[in-house]
Design an enzyme around this catalytic site. Sequence first.
Site, PDB file in Angstrom:
ATOM      1  N   GLU A   1      -2.249  31.393  82.008  1.00  0.00           N
ATOM      2  CA  GLU A   1      -0.968  31.038  82.608  1.00  0.00           C
ATOM      3  C   GLU A   1      -0.967  30.632  84.025  1.00  0.00           C
ATOM      4  OE1 GLU A   1       2.852  33.544  81.173  1.00  0.00           O
ATOM      5  OE2 GLU A   1       2.015  34.488  83.106  1.00  0.00           O
TER       6      GLU A   1
ATOM      7  N   GLU B   1      -1.768  26.843  83.730  1.00  0.00           N
ATOM      8  CA  GLU B   1      -0.838  26.137  83.350  1.00  0.00           C
ATOM      9  C   GLU B   1       0.227  25.858  84.636  1.00  0.00           C
ATOM     10  OE1 GLU B   1       2.795  26.510  80.333  1.00  0.00           O
ATOM     11  OE2 GLU B   1       1.604  28.095  80.417  1.00  0.00           O
TER      12      GLU B   1
ATOM     13  N   CYS C   1       5.436  36.606  78.170  1.00  0.00           N
ATOM     14  CA  CYS C   1       4.961  37.966  77.735  1.00  0.00           C
ATOM     15  C   CYS C   1       5.789  39.065  76.787  1.00  0.00           C
ATOM     16  CB  CYS C   1       4.285  38.992  78.671  1.00  0.00           C
ATOM     17  SG  CYS C   1       2.933  38.034  79.612  1.00  0.00           S
TER      18      CYS C   1
ATOM     19  N   SER D   1       6.610  29.611  79.702  1.00  0.00           N
ATOM     20  CA  SER D   1       5.079  29.375  79.769  1.00  0.00           C
ATOM     21  C   SER D   1       4.683  29.217  78.421  1.00  0.00           C
ATOM     22  CB  SER D   1       4.266  30.256  80.338  1.00  0.00           C
ATOM     23  OG  SER D   1       2.806  30.370  79.866  1.00  0.00           O
TER      24      SER D   1
ATOM     25  N   LYS E   1       8.165  43.857  69.767  1.00  0.00           N
ATOM     26  CA  LYS E   1       6.932  43.033  69.351  1.00  0.00           C
ATOM     27  C   LYS E   1       6.750  43.144  67.657  1.00  0.00           C
ATOM     28  CE  LYS E   1       4.881  42.985  73.315  1.00  0.00           C
ATOM     29  NZ  LYS E   1       4.442  41.794  73.933  1.00  0.00           N
TER      30      LYS E   1
ATOM     31  N   GLU F   1       8.237  40.077  66.706  1.00  0.00           N
ATOM     32  CA  GLU F   1       7.499  38.725  67.464  1.00  0.00           C
ATOM     33  C   GLU F   1       6.442  38.628  66.468  1.00  0.00           C
ATOM     34  OE1 GLU F   1       4.867  37.839  71.334  1.00  0.00           O
ATOM     35  OE2 GLU F   1       4.889  39.881  70.885  1.00  0.00           O
TER      36      GLU F   1
ATOM     37  N   GLU G   1       5.467  31.053  64.406  1.00  0.00           N
ATOM     38  CA  GLU G   1       4.601  30.542  65.679  1.00  0.00           C
ATOM     39  C   GLU G   1       3.430  31.437  66.026  1.00  0.00           C
ATOM     40  OE1 GLU G   1       8.831  29.469  65.663  1.00  0.00           O
ATOM     41  OE2 GLU G   1       7.776  31.475  65.958  1.00  0.00           O
TER      42      GLU G   1
ATOM     43  N   CYS H   1       7.728  47.323  80.686  1.00  0.00           N
ATOM     44  CA  CYS H   1       7.277  47.963  79.525  1.00  0.00           C
ATOM     45  C   CYS H   1       7.099  49.501  79.595  1.00  0.00           C
ATOM     46  CB  CYS H   1       5.889  47.327  79.194  1.00  0.00           C
ATOM     47  SG  CYS H   1       5.845  45.379  79.099  1.00  0.00           S
TER      48      CYS H   1
END
Length: 592
Positions: free
Chosen positions: A277, A280, A302, A322, A361, A364, A369, A518
């Site tokens: 990251e 980037e 994230c 990102s 998650k 996710e 992807e 989190c």
Amino acid sequence: MINLTINGQACQADEGVNILEAARQNHITIPSLCYLRGIHAVGACRICMVEVEGSRVPMAACLTPVREGMAVLTNTQKLREYRKVLFELMLSDHSMDCLSCKRNQNCEFQALGRQLGVETSRFPGKRSEYHVDSSVAITRDMSKCILCRRCVTACGNIQQACVLGAQNRGFDTEISPAMELPIGEVNCAYCGQCTVVCPVGALKETDATAEVWKAIDAPSKRTVVQVAPAVRVAIGEAFGLEPGARVTGKLAAALRRLGFDDIFDTNFTADLTIIEEGTELLGRVKAALTGGEATLPMITSCSPGWIKFVEHAYPEQLDHLSTCKSPHTMLGALAKSFYADSIRVKPEDMYVVSVMPCTAKKFEISRNEMQNDGNMNVDAVLTTRELAEMIKTAGIDFNALPDEDFDNPLGLSTGAADIFGLTGGVMEAALRTVYELVTGRELPFENLHVTPIVGLDQVKEAALTITDPLPGYAFLNGVEVKVAVTSGLAGARKLMEQVAKGESPYHFIEVMGCPGGCITGGGQPRSQDPDVRVKRQRGLYTEDEQKTLRKSHENPFITKLYEDFLGQANGHKSHELLHTHYVPRGEFNELR
């Protein structure tokens, strides 16, 4: 201070508080159910009714402010009978399958029944016709709902997502998405904050424990498990420890005793995320400053709840995200490529489990992807609560376990990775590395903590002016790098409105989907401690500060991974395994 009497006892309370809080300040307990301090006070359950001198009828303690000279009674025979009737009426339309309910012995409704001395209802009769609505991340069992509306407040007021609301009226009232649609068909971010505040078993994570046990017991499967940073300062609460207690070593030991083959740490790929990251970000900033094309500000990716939110609410702004995958999907991708090759195991014979503080998650890992070569990066996600349940099921005495280490090569991490679990942590970790790589100097803050972005405020910002950069970074000389941090979807909306209008002054923005980060994710243990966020935050900062290596680029296994496998940061191999893209979504859950 206000002077009043409660049950004939002279008391003092802060001006402006309600009777319920005044009683608590004076060590007097008034039974309640729907109330959440500072979050939810609507008087839906009426359990906290009290008698106030001069009032003809009982009053809800959670809605009635104290006043000078007020005289309150909280425990008269009339109130006790009144509360019992109210509780029994709620119980008469409740499934009462306590023995098979995951909230058994950890249910606020059950505890209230014990407190009131009620074991059954005197009011049999027609019951509402409810159903179970199960998505990949969250399950709603409306037969257990008591209409307290806590979830509505968490979703609408705290997160400002407004997915849940009261549908229909009277006996037909149901808390659900609009038009009683399944939660998997609407714009829910799956943040899980509704599951944290639900006092019963009506809202919970969709269970993954059965599939994980099946994989552990399958001789043909190589089971890999990884643990997010926020889990290590929260799971101890399920075993009677104080919030924020650091149990990293016991956690590794417990996973080994459950039968997992490889015990890795998501922190390893948190360090890797910073390298990818950070590279980037530097690339985007260089392009912007030297006349090239670049989308700024760059925003972290994230948090899958935040990602799904922006896909729905700001689909035109996806280029700001990102391209890095989240750390746990990065580790899954590496486990099924780099690690699988090194131990000569086929990727399809690996079963990767992520232990996360997060319900989003679970969604996710189901995304198209998050696959490579037809293999899911991660096969199952367990919340902190689910892992605690598995440890108890296995008869493991968690508190008696010795401290053990994670396995390498995907188990070593720096302190920068630990603070990924709290708001501001990803940004601070990124700045520790990027600033040092650009200038050759350590970040100019005491103990490496970027003070302006430390804490639990909704939106935080900081600025750093780059002076005397190393050769190759001359384009940054004199540039004031501006960053912002927010947690919770309400804060994300504030910053995204600036981005959408073209008015954002920042280069880099960190967003976490849950308020506080989190540490208070939708899969964390439910806590009655008002200081739980502060204690968990302190635990992660301490974990960071006690490590020898505290900057992601200092992780020797990360360096070796690039040398032996990935090549250069943001290179072809990295993009193939560690980067992704996101998709615009409509008002409901359909892809555009």
